[in-house]
Design a protein around this motif. Structure first.
Motif, PDB file in Angstrom:
ATOM      1  N   ALA A   1      -8.013  -5.038 -40.727  1.00 52.41           N
ATOM      2  CA  ALA A   1      -7.368  -3.800 -40.284  1.00 52.41           C
ATOM      3  C   ALA A   1      -8.380  -2.708 -39.959  1.00 52.41           C
ATOM      4  CB  ALA A   1      -6.409  -3.310 -41.369  1.00 52.41           C
ATOM      5  N   SER A   2      -9.490  -2.658 -40.710  1.00 62.60           N
ATOM      6  CA  SER A   2     -10.505  -1.630 -40.454  1.00 62.60           C
ATOM      7  C   SER A   2     -11.147  -1.812 -39.085  1.00 62.60           C
ATOM      8  CB  SER A   2     -11.584  -1.696 -41.545  1.00 62.60           C
ATOM      9  OG  SER A   2     -12.148  -2.996 -41.601  1.00 62.60           O
ATOM     10  N   THR A   3     -11.317  -3.074 -38.654  1.00 63.05           N
ATOM     11  CA  THR A   3     -11.893  -3.342 -37.331  1.00 63.05           C
ATOM     12  C   THR A   3     -10.884  -3.010 -36.237  1.00 63.05           C
ATOM     13  OG1 THR A   3     -13.151  -5.132 -38.333  1.00 63.05           O
ATOM     14  CG2 THR A   3     -13.072  -5.091 -35.946  1.00 63.05           C
ATOM     15  N   VAL A   4      -9.607  -3.325 -36.467  1.00 61.80           N
ATOM     16  CA  VAL A   4      -8.558  -2.997 -35.492  1.00 61.80           C
ATOM     17  C   VAL A   4      -8.486  -1.483 -35.298  1.00 61.80           C
ATOM     18  CG1 VAL A   4      -6.063  -3.072 -35.070  1.00 61.80           C
ATOM     19  CG2 VAL A   4      -7.222  -5.064 -36.000  1.00 61.80           C
ATOM     20  N   GLN A   5      -8.684  -0.741 -36.388  1.00 65.39           N
ATOM     21  CA  GLN A   5      -8.636   0.722 -36.323  1.00 65.39           C
ATOM     22  C   GLN A   5      -9.748   1.288 -35.447  1.00 65.39           C
ATOM     23  OE1 GLN A   5      -8.779   2.580 -40.168  1.00 65.39           O
ATOM     24  NE2 GLN A   5      -8.865   4.645 -39.348  1.00 65.39           N
ATOM     25  N   LEU A   6     -10.932   0.664 -35.465  1.00 70.43           N
ATOM     26  CA  LEU A   6     -12.097   1.198 -34.760  1.00 70.43           C
ATOM     27  C   LEU A   6     -12.430   0.442 -33.483  1.00 70.43           C
ATOM     28  CD1 LEU A   6     -14.507   1.968 -37.746  1.00 70.43           C
ATOM     29  CD2 LEU A   6     -13.056   3.547 -36.501  1.00 70.43           C
ATOM     30  N   LEU A   7     -11.570  -0.492 -33.057  1.00 73.78           N
ATOM     31  CA  LEU A   7     -11.831  -1.209 -31.800  1.00 73.78           C
ATOM     32  C   LEU A   7     -11.856  -0.218 -30.636  1.00 73.78           C
ATOM     33  CD1 LEU A   7      -9.774  -4.523 -31.852  1.00 73.78           C
ATOM     34  CD2 LEU A   7     -12.228  -4.273 -31.639  1.00 73.78           C
ATOM     35  N   GLY A   8     -12.919  -0.252 -29.867  1.00 72.90           N
ATOM     36  CA  GLY A   8     -13.073   0.676 -28.756  1.00 72.90           C
ATOM     37  C   GLY A   8     -13.961   1.863 -29.069  1.00 72.90           C
TER      38      GLY A   8
ATOM     39  N   MET B   1       4.918  -1.936 -32.323  1.00 74.22           N
ATOM     40  CA  MET B   1       4.095  -1.063 -33.182  1.00 74.22           C
ATOM     41  C   MET B   1       3.307  -0.033 -32.380  1.00 74.22           C
ATOM     42  SD  MET B   1       4.382  -1.436 -36.448  1.00 74.22           S
ATOM     43  CE  MET B   1       2.890  -0.649 -36.995  1.00 74.22           C
ATOM     44  N   VAL B   2       2.569  -0.471 -31.363  1.00 73.91           N
ATOM     45  CA  VAL B   2       1.626   0.431 -30.676  1.00 73.91           C
ATOM     46  C   VAL B   2       1.923   0.598 -29.194  1.00 73.91           C
ATOM     47  CG1 VAL B   2      -0.244   0.007 -32.304  1.00 73.91           C
ATOM     48  CG2 VAL B   2      -0.024  -1.462 -30.303  1.00 73.91           C
ATOM     49  N   GLY B   3       2.902  -0.113 -28.659  1.00 73.95           N
ATOM     50  CA  GLY B   3       3.192  -0.026 -27.229  1.00 73.95           C
ATOM     51  C   GLY B   3       2.476  -1.122 -26.449  1.00 73.95           C
ATOM     52  N   GLU B   4       2.982  -1.388 -25.239  1.00 72.09           N
ATOM     53  CA  GLU B   4       2.423  -2.510 -24.465  1.00 72.09           C
ATOM     54  C   GLU B   4       1.018  -2.227 -23.939  1.00 72.09           C
ATOM     55  OE1 GLU B   4       5.143   0.144 -22.391  1.00 72.09           O
ATOM     56  OE2 GLU B   4       5.621  -1.441 -23.824  1.00 72.09           O
ATOM     57  N   LEU B   5       0.729  -0.987 -23.557  1.00 72.65           N
ATOM     58  CA  LEU B   5      -0.594  -0.679 -22.993  1.00 72.65           C
ATOM     59  C   LEU B   5      -1.684  -0.751 -24.057  1.00 72.65           C
ATOM     60  CD1 LEU B   5       0.174   2.261 -20.546  1.00 72.65           C
ATOM     61  CD2 LEU B   5      -0.372  -0.085 -19.970  1.00 72.65           C
ATOM     62  N   VAL B   6      -1.457  -0.117 -25.191  1.00 72.88           N
ATOM     63  CA  VAL B   6      -2.451  -0.143 -26.275  1.00 72.88           C
ATOM     64  C   VAL B   6      -2.612  -1.560 -26.818  1.00 72.88           C
ATOM     65  CG1 VAL B   6      -3.040   0.775 -28.558  1.00 72.88           C
ATOM     66  CG2 VAL B   6      -1.964   2.254 -26.873  1.00 72.88           C
ATOM     67  N   GLY B   7      -1.489  -2.277 -26.960  1.00 68.19           N
ATOM     68  CA  GLY B   7      -1.552  -3.663 -27.432  1.00 68.19           C
ATOM     69  C   GLY B   7      -2.336  -4.553 -26.491  1.00 68.19           C
ATOM     70  N   ALA B   8      -2.101  -4.401 -25.182  1.00 65.95           N
ATOM     71  CA  ALA B   8      -2.827  -5.202 -24.194  1.00 65.95           C
ATOM     72  C   ALA B   8      -4.312  -4.867 -24.198  1.00 65.95           C
ATOM     73  CB  ALA B   8      -2.243  -4.962 -22.804  1.00 65.95           C
ATOM     74  N   ARG B   9      -4.643  -3.582 -24.373  1.00 68.29           N
ATOM     75  CA  ARG B   9      -6.072  -3.194 -24.414  1.00 68.29           C
ATOM     76  C   ARG B   9      -6.758  -3.752 -25.668  1.00 68.29           C
ATOM     77  NH1 ARG B   9      -4.164   1.745 -21.846  1.00 68.29           N
ATOM     78  NH2 ARG B   9      -5.022   1.772 -19.734  1.00 68.29           N
ATOM     79  N   LEU B  10      -6.040  -3.795 -26.783  1.00 72.43           N
ATOM     80  CA  LEU B  10      -6.606  -4.383 -28.005  1.00 72.43           C
ATOM     81  C   LEU B  10      -6.880  -5.875 -27.811  1.00 72.43           C
ATOM     82  CD1 LEU B  10      -4.395  -2.694 -30.758  1.00 72.43           C
ATOM     83  CD2 LEU B  10      -6.834  -2.361 -30.440  1.00 72.43           C
ATOM     84  N   ILE B  11      -5.928  -6.592 -27.176  1.00 67.03           N
ATOM     85  CA  ILE B  11      -6.113  -8.029 -26.916  1.00 67.03           C
ATOM     86  C   ILE B  11      -7.285  -8.249 -25.966  1.00 67.03           C
ATOM     87  CG2 ILE B  11      -5.042 -10.053 -25.846  1.00 67.03           C
ATOM     88  CD1 ILE B  11      -2.342  -8.986 -26.885  1.00 67.03           C
ATOM     89  N   ALA B  12      -7.360  -7.421 -24.910  1.00 63.38           N
ATOM     90  CA  ALA B  12      -8.447  -7.567 -23.941  1.00 63.38           C
ATOM     91  C   ALA B  12      -9.799  -7.264 -24.580  1.00 63.38           C
ATOM     92  CB  ALA B  12      -8.209  -6.627 -22.755  1.00 63.38           C
ATOM     93  N   HIS B  13      -9.840  -6.280 -25.474  1.00 61.67           N
ATOM     94  CA  HIS B  13     -11.103  -5.916 -26.127  1.00 61.67           C
ATOM     95  C   HIS B  13     -11.574  -7.010 -27.071  1.00 61.67           C
ATOM     96  CE1 HIS B  13     -13.969  -2.651 -26.864  1.00 61.67           C
ATOM     97  NE2 HIS B  13     -14.065  -3.134 -28.088  1.00 61.67           N
TER      98      HIS B  13
END
Length: 458
Positions: A304-311, A280-292
């Protein structure tokens, strides 16, 4: 394992009042009695038997016990709580099994009075054994495997970001340092890694004329470099300075190679742990979402609203404090789908992408299937939606969207205004009564003046 024999089958027919027969251990012993008991050798054997029962399979120990019963009491029926397990027993051992609401109530009553039915086991030891078995069974159900550890992803993406920062600093220092000796080289060679390899191989700029760097640079650029080296404006440096610069170039090349290796490692880990999120979002963005979020499971708990604004937490709270527009995206902005969208549609695409990403995260974290089909399907839906939004915008600009024009309801908002001629007159308005009085006064004055004029003539 233990087997109980029903003593009074008539009382089992009253399903609604069966719980009354198990209120005390004495009453329970009148309904059922212990026929066979076989203990497990250790927790491992108990776990294997429990997991087999949970999955509706027949374990070896249970098969041996039931074979003994078949040899003795083949005519009697066996009450089972799991219909699937009953079917397996019937097929393999040809033993008649029964499963009904009555059996469910009977099992519930046996569990409530199990300590009274099985003698010789202290309640404390029974509780400890049940707790240990429950923990072992829970671990098995989670199917804990080293391939599903997301801590490695968090560490890998953090290290990747640190390496990027260090590489940037090292390359800037290398370009500035060698730029004093050969400043023209920085403008000719734009790629950082190629720049460092070229400097490491040649060293002093006077060696460019005799050196062959065709394995690093194309022919055209190599000729430009050699021509620039002959007429360079740079200062002369010592051999010791060149050695230090070459050592720095070695460090840059080694770190770049390790970064490539680390990126491949991260890509493989992401495809193993969260394949749908990666699609869906690529390995780098996905890994940053998991780390965050801290872990894949924590990320799966976010809407979904929180996933959209994470970071983008700082921007969100700043907007709420100052009562301005809230941000539309956080880390998800770097996803390729959001980057492909127009500036006008980035907000809509990021919202839809966040909704689909939240579904794929939960599927990866809690599902047992490891395929990336769901991620591919959702990505296709987002791409289709983005194409529709872009086509709609083009149709509106070109004026060919007749279907859209028909659907819009026409409302006439124009107002008909009547011309007011009173605005043309510059004289002050006077009432009719006042006008008549003034006319009468003027007539009387005229008659008086005429009489006086006649009198003077006489």
């Amino acid at each position: 394992f233990f087997l109980l024999q029903v003593l009074n089958e008539k009382k089992l027919q009253e399903v609604d009042s069966l719980w009354k027969e198990f209120e005390t251990p004495e009453k329970a012993n009148k309904i059922v009695k212990l026929k066979h008991f076989e203990k497990f050798q250790d927790t491992t054997e108990a776990l294997a038997a429990s997991t087999a029962l949970v999955e509706g399979k027949l374990s070896k120990n249970l098969k041996k016990i039931l074979k003994k019963i078949v040899a003795k009491d083949a005519h009697e029926q066996l009450a089972v709580a799991d219909a699937k397990l009953g079917g397996v027993i019937k097929d393999k051992l040809n033993l008649s099994c029964i499963h009904s609401p009555m059996v469910t109530e009977l099992m519930r009553g046996i569990r409530s009075q199990i300590e009274g039915l099985i003698t010789g086991l202290p309640s404390r030891e029974m509780a400890a054994m049940c707790l240990g078995l429950a923990h072992s069974l829970s671990r098995y159900k989670l199917k804990f495997s080293p391939d599903k550890v997301d801590t490695m992803i968090i560490q890998a993406i953090s290290l990747l970001d640190d390496l990027d920062k260090e590489l940037n600093n090292y390359i800037m220092r290398c370009r500035e340092w060698y730029g004093w000796h050969f400043p023209e080289l920085g403008k000719i060679i734009t790629d950082n890694l190629t720049y460092c390899k070229c400097v490491r191989k040649v060293g002093d700029r006077s060696n460019f004329a005799s050196s062959d760097v065709s394995d690093i640079l194309p022919e055209e650029i190599e000729e430009d470099v050699k021509a620039a080296a002959e007429i360079s404006m740079g200062t002369e440096v010592s051999e010791e300075d060149i050695n230090n610069i070459i050592h720095l170039c070695d460090q840059v090349i080694e770190i770049s190679e390790y970064r490539t290796q680390l990126y491949d490692y991260l890509k493989n880990r992401m495809m193993a742990i969260a394949p749908n999120l990666t699609v869906m979002v690529g390995e780098l963005v996905g890994a940053r979402l998991i780390a965050h979020a801290g872990s894949l499971l924590n990320l799966a708990k976010h809407p979904a609203s929180t996933v959209q604004l994470l970071g983008a937490e700082k921007a969100l709270f700043r907007a709420l404090k100052t009562k301005r527009d809230t941000p539309k995206f956080g880390l998800i902005y770097h996803a390729s789908l959001v980057g492909q969208a127009n500036t006008k549609n980035k907000g809509k695409i990021s919202r839809m992408l966040a909704a689909k990403t939240a579904l794929t995260i939960r599927y990866d974290a809690l599902g047992e299937n490891t395929s990336a089909e769901m991620g591919a399907e959702n990505r296709l839906k987002v791409e289709t939606r983005m194409r529709l939004l872009e086509e709609r915008g083009l149709r509106r600009i070109s004026g060919t969207g007749k279907a859209l024009a028909r659907t819009d309801k026409y409302q006439n908002k124009s107002e008909v205004k009547v011309f007011d001629p009173s605005g043309d007159s510059t004289l002050p308005t006077v009432s009719k009564k006042r006008k008549i009085q003034e006319m009468e006064e003027q007539d009387t004055e005229v008659t008086v003046k005429a009489k006086k004029f006649k009198a003077e003539l006489k």
